[in-house]
Design a protein around this motif. Structure first.
Motif, PDB file in Angstrom:
ATOM      1  N   VAL A   1      47.340  45.023  46.941  1.00  0.00           N
ATOM      2  CA  VAL A   1      46.618  46.291  46.922  1.00  0.00           C
ATOM      3  C   VAL A   1      45.186  46.027  46.510  1.00  0.00           C
ATOM      4  CG1 VAL A   1      46.521  48.560  45.838  1.00  0.00           C
ATOM      5  CG2 VAL A   1      48.725  47.514  46.319  1.00  0.00           C
ATOM      6  N   GLU A   2      44.271  46.670  47.157  1.00  0.00           N
ATOM      7  CA  GLU A   2      42.867  46.512  46.819  1.00  0.00           C
ATOM      8  C   GLU A   2      42.602  47.157  45.463  1.00  0.00           C
ATOM      9  OE1 GLU A   2      38.557  48.023  48.389  1.00  0.00           O
ATOM     10  OE2 GLU A   2      40.145  47.720  49.866  1.00  0.00           O
ATOM     11  N   VAL A   3      41.864  46.455  44.624  1.00  0.00           N
ATOM     12  CA  VAL A   3      41.543  46.946  43.289  1.00  0.00           C
ATOM     13  C   VAL A   3      40.262  47.759  43.375  1.00  0.00           C
ATOM     14  CG1 VAL A   3      41.007  46.308  40.909  1.00  0.00           C
ATOM     15  CG2 VAL A   3      42.628  44.942  42.233  1.00  0.00           C
ATOM     16  N   THR A   4      40.374  49.041  43.062  1.00  0.00           N
ATOM     17  CA  THR A   4      39.216  49.928  43.098  1.00  0.00           C
ATOM     18  C   THR A   4      38.481  49.880  41.761  1.00  0.00           C
ATOM     19  OG1 THR A   4      40.450  51.835  42.299  1.00  0.00           O
ATOM     20  CG2 THR A   4      40.426  51.470  44.696  1.00  0.00           C
ATOM     21  N   LYS A   5      37.325  50.514  41.703  1.00  0.00           N
ATOM     22  CA  LYS A   5      36.561  50.581  40.458  1.00  0.00           C
ATOM     23  C   LYS A   5      37.361  51.327  39.398  1.00  0.00           C
ATOM     24  CE  LYS A   5      32.160  51.963  38.402  1.00  0.00           C
ATOM     25  NZ  LYS A   5      32.682  51.716  37.112  1.00  0.00           N
ATOM     26  N   GLN A   6      38.059  52.377  39.796  1.00  0.00           N
ATOM     27  CA  GLN A   6      38.891  53.133  38.857  1.00  0.00           C
ATOM     28  C   GLN A   6      40.010  52.251  38.301  1.00  0.00           C
ATOM     29  OE1 GLN A   6      38.371  56.233  37.713  1.00  0.00           O
ATOM     30  NE2 GLN A   6      40.123  56.008  36.360  1.00  0.00           N
TER      31      GLN A   6
ATOM     32  N   GLN B   1      39.919  48.983  38.012  1.00  0.00           N
ATOM     33  CA  GLN B   1      39.291  48.016  37.113  1.00  0.00           C
ATOM     34  C   GLN B   1      38.927  48.676  35.782  1.00  0.00           C
ATOM     35  OE1 GLN B   1      39.047  44.672  37.802  1.00  0.00           O
ATOM     36  NE2 GLN B   1      38.602  44.595  35.629  1.00  0.00           N
ATOM     37  N   ASP B   2      38.448  49.920  35.838  1.00  0.00           N
ATOM     38  CA  ASP B   2      38.145  50.658  34.611  1.00  0.00           C
ATOM     39  C   ASP B   2      39.400  50.861  33.766  1.00  0.00           C
ATOM     40  OD1 ASP B   2      35.483  50.799  35.302  1.00  0.00           O
ATOM     41  OD2 ASP B   2      35.595  52.869  36.037  1.00  0.00           O
ATOM     42  N   ASN B   3      40.507  51.194  34.426  1.00  0.00           N
ATOM     43  CA  ASN B   3      41.775  51.375  33.697  1.00  0.00           C
ATOM     44  C   ASN B   3      42.262  50.065  33.074  1.00  0.00           C
ATOM     45  OD1 ASN B   3      41.933  54.118  34.186  1.00  0.00           O
ATOM     46  ND2 ASN B   3      43.233  53.899  35.984  1.00  0.00           N
ATOM     47  N   ILE B   4      42.108  48.976  33.806  1.00  0.00           N
ATOM     48  CA  ILE B   4      42.497  47.668  33.274  1.00  0.00           C
ATOM     49  C   ILE B   4      41.630  47.322  32.063  1.00  0.00           C
ATOM     50  CG2 ILE B   4      42.545  45.191  33.763  1.00  0.00           C
ATOM     51  CD1 ILE B   4      43.286  46.008  36.694  1.00  0.00           C
TER      52      ILE B   4
ATOM     53  N   LYS C   1      40.074  49.478  30.085  1.00  0.00           N
ATOM     54  CA  LYS C   1      40.470  50.372  28.988  1.00  0.00           C
ATOM     55  C   LYS C   1      41.722  49.847  28.304  1.00  0.00           C
ATOM     56  CE  LYS C   1      38.764  54.671  31.010  1.00  0.00           C
ATOM     57  NZ  LYS C   1      39.170  55.942  31.628  1.00  0.00           N
ATOM     58  N   PHE C   2      42.686  49.401  29.107  1.00  0.00           N
ATOM     59  CA  PHE C   2      43.920  48.869  28.537  1.00  0.00           C
ATOM     60  C   PHE C   2      43.614  47.645  27.679  1.00  0.00           C
ATOM     61  CE2 PHE C   2      47.680  46.246  28.392  1.00  0.00           C
ATOM     62  CZ  PHE C   2      48.672  47.168  28.099  1.00  0.00           C
ATOM     63  N   SER C   3      42.745  46.780  28.170  1.00  0.00           N
ATOM     64  CA  SER C   3      42.393  45.573  27.426  1.00  0.00           C
ATOM     65  C   SER C   3      41.727  45.923  26.098  1.00  0.00           C
ATOM     66  CB  SER C   3      41.467  44.702  28.272  1.00  0.00           C
ATOM     67  OG  SER C   3      41.079  43.570  27.549  1.00  0.00           O
ATOM     68  N   LYS C   4      40.810  46.877  26.116  1.00  0.00           N
ATOM     69  CA  LYS C   4      40.131  47.292  24.881  1.00  0.00           C
ATOM     70  C   LYS C   4      41.112  47.939  23.909  1.00  0.00           C
ATOM     71  CE  LYS C   4      35.607  47.949  26.968  1.00  0.00           C
ATOM     72  NZ  LYS C   4      34.589  48.909  27.399  1.00  0.00           N
ATOM     73  N   LEU C   5      42.001  48.767  24.429  1.00  0.00           N
ATOM     74  CA  LEU C   5      43.006  49.396  23.573  1.00  0.00           C
ATOM     75  C   LEU C   5      43.945  48.349  22.983  1.00  0.00           C
ATOM     76  CD1 LEU C   5      43.883  52.600  25.627  1.00  0.00           C
ATOM     77  CD2 LEU C   5      42.638  52.478  23.463  1.00  0.00           C
TER      78      LEU C   5
ATOM     79  N   THR D   1      50.263  54.313  34.917  1.00  0.00           N
ATOM     80  CA  THR D   1      49.336  54.439  36.043  1.00  0.00           C
ATOM     81  C   THR D   1      49.173  53.111  36.772  1.00  0.00           C
ATOM     82  OG1 THR D   1      48.108  56.173  34.884  1.00  0.00           O
ATOM     83  CG2 THR D   1      46.975  55.048  36.683  1.00  0.00           C
ATOM     84  N   LEU D   2      48.938  52.045  36.003  1.00  0.00           N
ATOM     85  CA  LEU D   2      48.679  50.745  36.628  1.00  0.00           C
ATOM     86  C   LEU D   2      49.927  50.144  37.259  1.00  0.00           C
ATOM     87  CD1 LEU D   2      46.218  49.327  33.967  1.00  0.00           C
ATOM     88  CD2 LEU D   2      45.682  49.977  36.321  1.00  0.00           C
TER      89      LEU D   2
END
Length: 148
Positions: free
Chosen positions: A31-36, A38-41, A43-47, A135-136
C-alpha cells in the motif's frame, strides 16, 4: 473442468479464480504510504517515546515513595526523638521526630500526586496509541510492526 477427488467434485476453474484472488490480495499489501499515514506513524513513535519516558519516571517516583515509607518507619523506631537527621537538597539538618515526620509526609503527599498525574498521562498515551494502532493496522495489516 471438474474432477472427482475422494468422493467430492473439485472445480478447477473456481480453484484458480480463488488462487488468483489470493495472489491479488497478497500483492495489494504494498500500500502506498500517504502523508497522513506517515504523520500517524510519527505520532505513534513520539507517543511510544513519551510512554517509555513516563514509565521510567513513574518507577523512579515509586521508588522514592518506598524510601519515604521506610523513613517514616525509621522515625517511629528512633531512640532519640530529638536528634533525627533530615536531608534537604545536598545537606542534612537535625530536627525532632514530629518535624521529621511532617517533612516526610509532605514529600509523600506531593509524590503521590505526581504519581497520579503520571499514571493519568500514561493511560491517556496508551489510549491514543491504541487508536493509532487500529488505524495503521487497518490500513497496512501485518506489513507494519507497531510494537511498544
Amino acid at each position: 473442468y471438474q474432477r472427482r477427488v475422494h468422493g467430492d467434485t473439485f472445480n478447477y476453474l473456481n480453484f484458480f479464480q480463488i488462487l488468483a484472488m489470493a495472489q491479488k490480495v497478497v500483492t495489494n499489501n504494498d500500500v502506498e504510504v500517504t502523508k497522513q499515514d506517515q504523520d500517524n506513524i510519527n505520532k505513534f513513535s513520539k507517543l511510544n517515546a513519551l510512554l517509555y519516558e513516563k514509565r521510567m519516571e513513574l518507577a523512579e517516583k515509586r521508588e522514592v515513595l518506598e524510601q519515604l515509607q521506610d523513613a517514616l518507619t525509621e522515625i517511629d523506631l528512633a531512640d532519640d526523638e530529638n536528634n533525627i537527621r533530615v536531608r534537604l537538597a545536598d545537606c542534612f539538618f537535625r530536627t525532632n521526630a514530629d518535624n521529621s515526620r511532617e517533612i516526610v509526609e509532605e514529600r509523600t503527599k506531593a509524590l503521590t500526586e505526581d504519581v497520579a498525574q503520571i499514571t493519568a498521562v500514561i493511560q491517556n498515551t496508551q489510549e491514543r496509541m491504541q487508536k493509532l494502532k487500529a488505524t495503521l493496522y487497518g490500513r497496512f495489516g501485518n506489513s507494519i510492526n507497531l510494537e511498544e
